[in-house]
Design an enzyme around this catalytic site. Structure first.
Site, mmCIF file in Angstrom:
data_model
loop_
_atom_site.group_PDB
_atom_site.id
_atom_site.type_symbol
_atom_site.label_atom_id
_atom_site.label_comp_id
_atom_site.label_asym_id
_atom_site.label_seq_id
_atom_site.Cartn_x
_atom_site.Cartn_y
_atom_site.Cartn_z
ATOM 1 N N CYS A 116 0.828 -1.202 0.000
ATOM 2 C CA CYS A 116 0.000 0.000 0.000
ATOM 3 C C CYS A 116 0.871 1.264 0.000
ATOM 4 O O CYS A 116 1.526 1.542 -1.003
ATOM 5 C CB CYS A 116 -1.004 -0.012 1.139
ATOM 6 S SG CYS A 116 -2.377 1.152 0.851
ATOM 7 N N HIS A 221 -3.641 -4.952 0.412
ATOM 8 C CA HIS A 221 -3.192 -5.307 1.760
ATOM 9 C C HIS A 221 -3.266 -6.822 1.988
ATOM 10 O O HIS A 221 -4.177 -7.310 2.664
ATOM 11 C CB HIS A 221 -4.049 -4.594 2.803
ATOM 12 C CG HIS A 221 -3.679 -3.166 3.024
ATOM 13 N ND1 HIS A 221 -2.701 -2.778 3.917
ATOM 14 C CD2 HIS A 221 -4.144 -2.020 2.457
ATOM 15 C CE1 HIS A 221 -2.589 -1.463 3.912
ATOM 16 N NE2 HIS A 221 -3.458 -0.978 3.021
ATOM 17 N N GLU A 223 -1.602 -8.563 3.985
ATOM 18 C CA GLU A 223 -1.467 -8.896 5.414
ATOM 19 C C GLU A 223 -2.816 -8.954 6.112
ATOM 20 O O GLU A 223 -2.984 -9.687 7.103
ATOM 21 C CB GLU A 223 -0.522 -7.900 6.112
ATOM 22 C CG GLU A 223 -1.118 -6.601 6.593
ATOM 23 C CD GLU A 223 -1.424 -5.594 5.488
ATOM 24 O OE1 GLU A 223 -1.932 -4.506 5.800
ATOM 25 O OE2 GLU A 223 -1.143 -5.889 4.300
#
Length: 246
Positions: A116, A221, A223
């Protein structure tokens, strides 16, 4: 490398707003990064924001690879533009820290994964630019900041099969991702190529073409998806596998 690799994660600062510790600065990073690195076989090493170049050099020496985490808008000062109306909060202290961190990691041949804001600052540090808001980019029409949960899939991306992402979505040329950003890449930095785009043409991933190191950035994202999403898990596992075998 027989041991688990140490994966540095760039940190940010959180400022307490109320109570006894109002105004107090806390070093922080989203715990999803930590969990994703551990699950993929790495040892997370959070690098706090600081301005000491010796400390930054020492931190890069201590890690095997670097993840540039998400956060504030990158200041347009960093790519020689004036702020536009839809620019959101910036953090020059972090811009400088991230720039030094990336520069040192690249100099020492440490693999980098930008996520990001991480892909945005990676692009800027290497000579690229950003659209300060998606509305300033022609023909961008997809909702790039989703209104659903962070681990929901929001929109599709088309990927370059001859890239780091080539086998992430089971060999398919498209995949589904989440999306939480209002800025996008404009001019891609010299030496980098686009490896993922959304259907409206927004750049969702870049990779540096170099034989001796892996430098890749993703606009979404993974994660936040990694607990339950296989492609997101593959991103971290593939990155850490590369580091382990480097």
């Amino acid at each position: 490398m027989s041991k688990k690799p140490i994966i540095g994660i760039s940190g940010s600062v959180q400022i307490s707003e109320k109570g006894l510790f109002a105004g107090h600065r806390r070093a922080c990073v989203g715990n999803n990064y930590v969990e994703a690195v551990i699950a993929a076989g790495g040892i997370p090493f959070i690098i706090p924001i600081n301005a000491d170049e010796d400390v930054i050099r020492g931190a890069v020496d201590a890690i095997d690879a670097l993840i540039m985490s998400g956060g504030h808008d990158v200041s347009p000062i960093c790519y020689n533009e004036e702020p536009m109306q839809k620019l959101e909060a910036t953090f020059l202290e972090r811009d400088k820290f991230d720039s030094l961190l990336i520069g040192e990691a690249q100099k020492k041949g440490k693999p980098i994964l930008g996520i990001c804001r991480g892909v945005q600052i990676l692009n800027v540090v290497n000579g690229g630019t950003l659209y300060q808001d998606v509305s300033y980019a022609k023909d961008v029409f997809i909702q790039h900041f989703q209104k659903t949960k962070s681990d929901d899939l929001s929109h599709s991306v088309k990927i370059d099969k001859n890239s780091f992402l080539g086998d992430i979505f089971d060999g398919e040329e498209t995949g589904l991702i989440n999306s939480f950003h209002h800025q996008i890449l404009k001019d891609v930095a010299p030496g980098f190529r686009v490896i993922a785009q959304s259907p409206d043409g927004a750049i969702e991933g870049i990779q540096k073409d170099c034989d001796d190191n892996l430098i890749v950035g993703l606009q979404w994202h993974p994660e936040l998806l990694a607990a339950n999403n296989i492609p997101a898990q593959k991103i971290f596992k593939k990155f850490i596998k590369y580091v382990t075998e480097k």
